[in-house]
Write an enzyme that holds these catalytic residues in place. Structure first.
Site, PDB file in Angstrom:
ATOM      1  N   ASP A 137       0.819  -1.207   0.000  1.00  0.00           N
ATOM      2  CA  ASP A 137       0.000   0.000   0.000  1.00  0.00           C
ATOM      3  C   ASP A 137       0.856   1.262   0.000  1.00  0.00           C
ATOM      4  OD1 ASP A 137      -2.348   1.461   0.056  1.00  0.00           O
ATOM      5  OD2 ASP A 137      -2.487   1.470   2.235  1.00  0.00           O
ATOM      6  N   GLY A 138       0.326   2.308  -0.640  1.00  0.00           N
ATOM      7  CA  GLY A 138       0.962   3.616  -0.579  1.00  0.00           C
ATOM      8  C   GLY A 138       1.606   4.072  -1.872  1.00  0.00           C
ATOM      9  N   ARG A 185      -0.067   7.418  -3.084  1.00  0.00           N
ATOM     10  CA  ARG A 185       0.286   8.566  -2.234  1.00  0.00           C
ATOM     11  C   ARG A 185       1.750   8.951  -2.410  1.00  0.00           C
ATOM     12  NH1 ARG A 185      -1.409   6.427   3.390  1.00  0.00           N
ATOM     13  NH2 ARG A 185      -1.550   4.448   2.296  1.00  0.00           N
ATOM     14  N   HIS A 240       3.215   2.966  -8.930  1.00  0.00           N
ATOM     15  CA  HIS A 240       3.168   1.505  -9.008  1.00  0.00           C
ATOM     16  C   HIS A 240       4.497   0.944  -9.528  1.00  0.00           C
ATOM     17  CE1 HIS A 240      -0.950   1.465  -7.872  1.00  0.00           C
ATOM     18  NE2 HIS A 240      -1.378   2.091  -8.955  1.00  0.00           N
ATOM     19  N   THR A 296      -9.707  -7.925  -5.672  1.00  0.00           N
ATOM     20  CA  THR A 296     -10.946  -7.995  -6.448  1.00  0.00           C
ATOM     21  C   THR A 296     -11.648  -6.639  -6.484  1.00  0.00           C
ATOM     22  OG1 THR A 296     -12.017  -8.839  -4.439  1.00  0.00           O
ATOM     23  CG2 THR A 296     -11.369 -10.451  -6.092  1.00  0.00           C
ATOM     24  N   LEU A 315      12.679 -19.559  -1.191  1.00  0.00           N
ATOM     25  CA  LEU A 315      11.648 -18.596  -0.786  1.00  0.00           C
ATOM     26  C   LEU A 315      10.427 -18.818  -1.657  1.00  0.00           C
ATOM     27  CD1 LEU A 315      10.588 -15.885   0.550  1.00  0.00           C
ATOM     28  CD2 LEU A 315      11.649 -14.706  -1.387  1.00  0.00           C
ATOM     29  N   ARG A 354       1.479  -3.915   7.308  1.00  0.00           N
ATOM     30  CA  ARG A 354       0.659  -2.949   6.578  1.00  0.00           C
ATOM     31  C   ARG A 354       1.427  -1.639   6.416  1.00  0.00           C
ATOM     32  NH1 ARG A 354      -4.961  -2.157   4.413  1.00  0.00           N
ATOM     33  NH2 ARG A 354      -4.469  -0.276   3.270  1.00  0.00           N
ATOM     34  N   SER A 377      -8.174  -4.953   4.779  1.00  0.00           N
ATOM     35  CA  SER A 377      -8.539  -4.797   3.365  1.00  0.00           C
ATOM     36  C   SER A 377      -8.857  -6.111   2.649  1.00  0.00           C
ATOM     37  CB  SER A 377      -7.424  -4.052   2.612  1.00  0.00           C
ATOM     38  OG  SER A 377      -7.262  -2.756   3.136  1.00  0.00           O
ATOM     39  N   GLU A 414       0.118 -11.628  13.993  1.00  0.00           N
ATOM     40  CA  GLU A 414       0.425 -10.333  14.592  1.00  0.00           C
ATOM     41  C   GLU A 414       0.364  -9.297  13.469  1.00  0.00           C
ATOM     42  OE1 GLU A 414       0.864 -10.087  17.861  1.00  0.00           O
ATOM     43  OE2 GLU A 414       0.671 -12.262  18.055  1.00  0.00           O
TER      44      GLU A 414
END
Length: 254
Positions: free
Chosen positions: A28-29, A32, A45, A74, A139, A202, A210, A221
């Site tokens: 997220d972000g 902004r 992006h 979605t 990974l 987050r 979300s 956590e």
């Protein structure tokens, strides 16, 4: 302020043997970040994709075996068409240009979400990367694309209902009435075979999940940081892990 407090944690403070087995991150972000710099959302992006490339090495360095990355929900279809189309173009570029890095690092790529509904070129490219990295074990990078947790849960439940109806039609009444178990349900989730999420991160300072991995984060956590995803660094993840390792995880007990 991040939940880690004012003093940044040191890598040396971490016990890498106690790193979470599954970290989920809401990317997220990006918008902004771009707006603050007078750039387009597509630029944001793109910067988010570059941050993810940097962090692949960090996930391995910090001994995290599984990461789930919320790339496209979605609900993201509601955004302007130009932004959505730009996201798909960037995603194609990401999987094409980072395939070599995934191969080099031993990263296994998987996807959670209804990829049948995404553009054909994206679907084909994602599937190609999944196939080429299937045997890698260093990974697991689980990209959540066209993903929504509520839709995932409904999909799993519907799958079981359809199987029960088929059993009933075949006269297998006892099996059809069998209570649904946790293991049976989890086999129907996109994340089947992955451990439950230990730590949800987050970025961007928002205090909501979300519609992300609602079943899998039951006892995770939740760490919130003000850092926007394009600015997210190794230090931010070290802070999150230090905070995680100092939590008392009781799982409903005392």
């Amino acid at each position: 302020m991040d939940q880690s407090g004012r003093v940044p944690a040191r890598l040396a403070d971490l016990d890498l043997a106690r790193s979470p087995k599954h970290v989920a991150i809401i990317l997220d972000g990006n918008g902004r970040w771009a707006k603050a710099r007078g750039l387009s959302r597509s630029d944001g992006h793109k910067a988010g994709g570059e941050a993810l490339t940097r962090m692949l090495d960090v996930f391995i360095k910090l001994n995290i075996p599984v990461v789930s990355l919320y790339a496209f929900s979605t609900e993201n279809w509601k955004r302007p068409k130009t932004e959505v189309n730009g996201l798909w173009r960037l995603m194609n570029q990401f999987f094409e240009s980072r395939l070599e890095k995934c191969m080099e690092l031993g990263v296994r790529v998987m996807a959670s979400g209804d990829i049948r509904q995404i553009p054909a070129k994206n679907r084909e490219r994602i599937q190609r990367v999944i196939d080429l990295t299937r045997k890698h074990k260093r990974l697991t990078a689980n990209f959540c694309v066209n993903y929504g947790a509520q839709a995932e849960i409904l999909r799993a439940a519907d799958s079981i209902v359809q199987e029960r109806l088929q059993l009933a039609e075949q006269g297998e009444t006892r099996k059809a009435r069998k209570p649904i178990g946790k293991a049976e349900f989890e086999k129907r989730l996109y994340t089947a075979g992955l451990p439950d999420v230990d730590l949800l991160v987050r970025p961007g300072g928002e205090s909501r999940v979300s519609n992300f991995l609602l079943w899998q984060i039951a006892y995770a956590e939740i760490y919130v940081t003000d850092a926007l995803w394009p600015d997210f660094t190794e230090q931010n993840l070290v802070d999150a892990l230090w905070w995680f390792q100092n939590r008392n995880r009781r799982f409903g007990g005392l």
